[in-house]
Every structure is written in C-alpha cells, then in structure tokens.
Design an enzyme around this catalytic site. Structure first.
Site: not given
Length: 282
Positions: A98, A100, A258, A273
């Site tokens: 995917h 983000d 990723h 993150r």
C-alpha cells in the site's frame, strides 16, 4: 555521511549521521532530501533522537497529519504510534502492499518511521519502487492506463471491520478519493504507477474503446486493476529492511509502496511514524 545503496532500484542506508542534527543544519537536511529523491527510501541505524526531535525533523519536509483510525501521540500531534503485539493479532492493516493515505484527496508526501521496539526476528518492512514498476510495464498496458482514474477508500479498508453505522460515518468524513492511475512525481517528473491496496475500482474504464461486451468491463476492469496492483510484488522493484531498536526509515510516499510483514506474533513491534502532508496527485 556515508551512503550505501541497497539494491539497484531502491533504497540506501546512511551512516555517520544524526537526524537530530538535520533539524537545524540546512545543508545536511538538503542533502538528505536529495538522497531521498534519488533512492526513494533511506535507512539509518542507532538514531537516539527524542519524540520532539522526530517531529521537528519530519516537519522540515512539511506539515504533519494525524490518522483518523490509528491516532497520534497526545503530546506530539502528527506522531502516530503503531503498536503490534500479543493483543493485536487480528489487526491486519499493514501486511498488504500500500501507499499511505491514498484515500485522501492529498495523500502523504512521505513519512519518517522509527522503531521503538522490534522482535528479535521477523517483522521486516519492504518497499517497492513504483516508478520502476511503471517503467517496465508493457507498452500496450501503458497506453491503455494512461487516461484511467481510480477510487481509493478508507471505508473498504480500515472501516471494513467496523459496525455499519461507524463505517458509514467514516466514509462520510473521508469520501472515496479519485486519483490518476499513473501519477507524475511533482519534484522529479517521473511517471509512477499509483494503485494499491486502498484502490477499489477504475472510475472511467467503461468507454467504447475498452468495452465491447459487458464482460470486458466486469470482470475485465477488475482483472486489469489486480494486475497493476500486483506489480509491487515483483522482487526486482523491492528493498527489505530488518528493524532494530532506534532504526529509522524515511520514504517518499509519492513513488513507493510498502509492506509490513506480520510474521512475528506474539513478539512486539512498536513503531512511531510522522506522516507528512502531501499534494493532490496529477
């Protein structure tokens, strides 16, 4: 600073550099940004910065954003805490290829992710170069997908396991976003294949040029979308990184996908993150 490329197509590890220094060092930050554009994802070990420094470094790329489902650290807005351990066995959000927040009108520009705690083995993350994935598509596929656009949904991903009312409320807050199937990187001009696990369907496929019979549209369009999404799984486009405590990954979300492997249960993988606000794909 030493730079070691990890594969011919994506990823480099930086040595002898402290990201906390780049908060105030303009020349160092400019070099890191240049390397990010060149390698698409950068890795560093033994980074001992604070959460405040983590946020400050990421903010040099742009404003940070919260996640509507995962949430942020209460003391550091924009710093999303991603904990996986013995009590989160059923949360399978990350182990799909995917990009983000493509369910936003303006998906993330990129992210700075640090490992707070990692398993002794397993829990690796992989990144794929979607510019290379587009470049190596057959020419007739490039021609076919050039004008196509597609929908991306948070409702059909993060919202799928929610009760109906909550799922519909999430959809109302974040309606499906529509993006080009092939986007142009706003800084490098590179063409990028821009469909992933959040993509549900093409929105302008059913035209006389594509559809002779209904079968060409359904399942024809779905088969094409599945083929495009599967390109991230080609090993020649990938780099794999093993997490250790205080390791950091910085990636360009505009040209990569990723995948976070979920092979470490019941051990713990605790990541933080900082996601950077992006612009509207074109």
């Amino acid at each position: 600073m030493r730079v070691n490329a990890l594969t011919p197509t994506i990823g480099a590890e930086l040595h002898d550099v402290d990201l906390a220094d780049a908060v105030h060092d303009d020349a160092l930050f400019a070099e890191i940004r240049r390397l990010l554009l060149a390698h698409k994802v950068l890795f560093l070990r033994d980074q001992h910065f604070t959460r405040a420094e983590h946020v400050a470094f990421a903010q040099r790329f742009g404003s940070l954003e919260d996640h509507p489902v995962v949430g942020s650290d209460p003391d550091h807005p924009g710093l999303v805490r991603i904990y996986k351990g013995p009590d989160s066995r059923q949360e399978q959000y990350e182990n799909a290829w995917h990009c983000d927040t493509t369910w936003r009108e303006c998906p993330q520009m990129g992210a700075v992710l640090r490992c707070v705690e990692g398993p002794a083995v397993g829990g690796d993350m992989l990144w794929a170069n979607m510019g290379e994935a587009y470049r190596r598509l057959p020419e007739h596929i490039k021609t076919q997908i050039a004008p196509l656009r597609a929908r991306h949904s948070i409702e059909a991903s993060f919202g799928a396991a929610m009760p109906v009312e909550k799922r519909l409320a999430l959809h109302a807050q974040f309606p499906d976003a529509e993006h080009p199937v092939v986007r142009t990187h706003p800084e490098t001009g590179e063409k990028v294949l821009f469909v992933n696990a959040f993509t549900t369907h093409f929105t302008n496929y059913h035209t006389p040029g594509n559809v002779r019979f209904g079968l060409d549209h359904a399942p024809g369009a779905s088969l094409l979308l599945n083929y495009l999404v599967s390109q991230a799984s080609v090993p020649e486009y990938q780099v794999r990184f093993q997490w250790k405590k205080n390791s950091v990954a910085i990636w360009d979300n505009r040209c990569t996908q990723h995948y976070a492997a979920q092979d470490f249960w019941p051990a713990v993988r605790n990541l933080e993150r900082a996601g950077i606000v992006g612009d509207k794909p074109f």
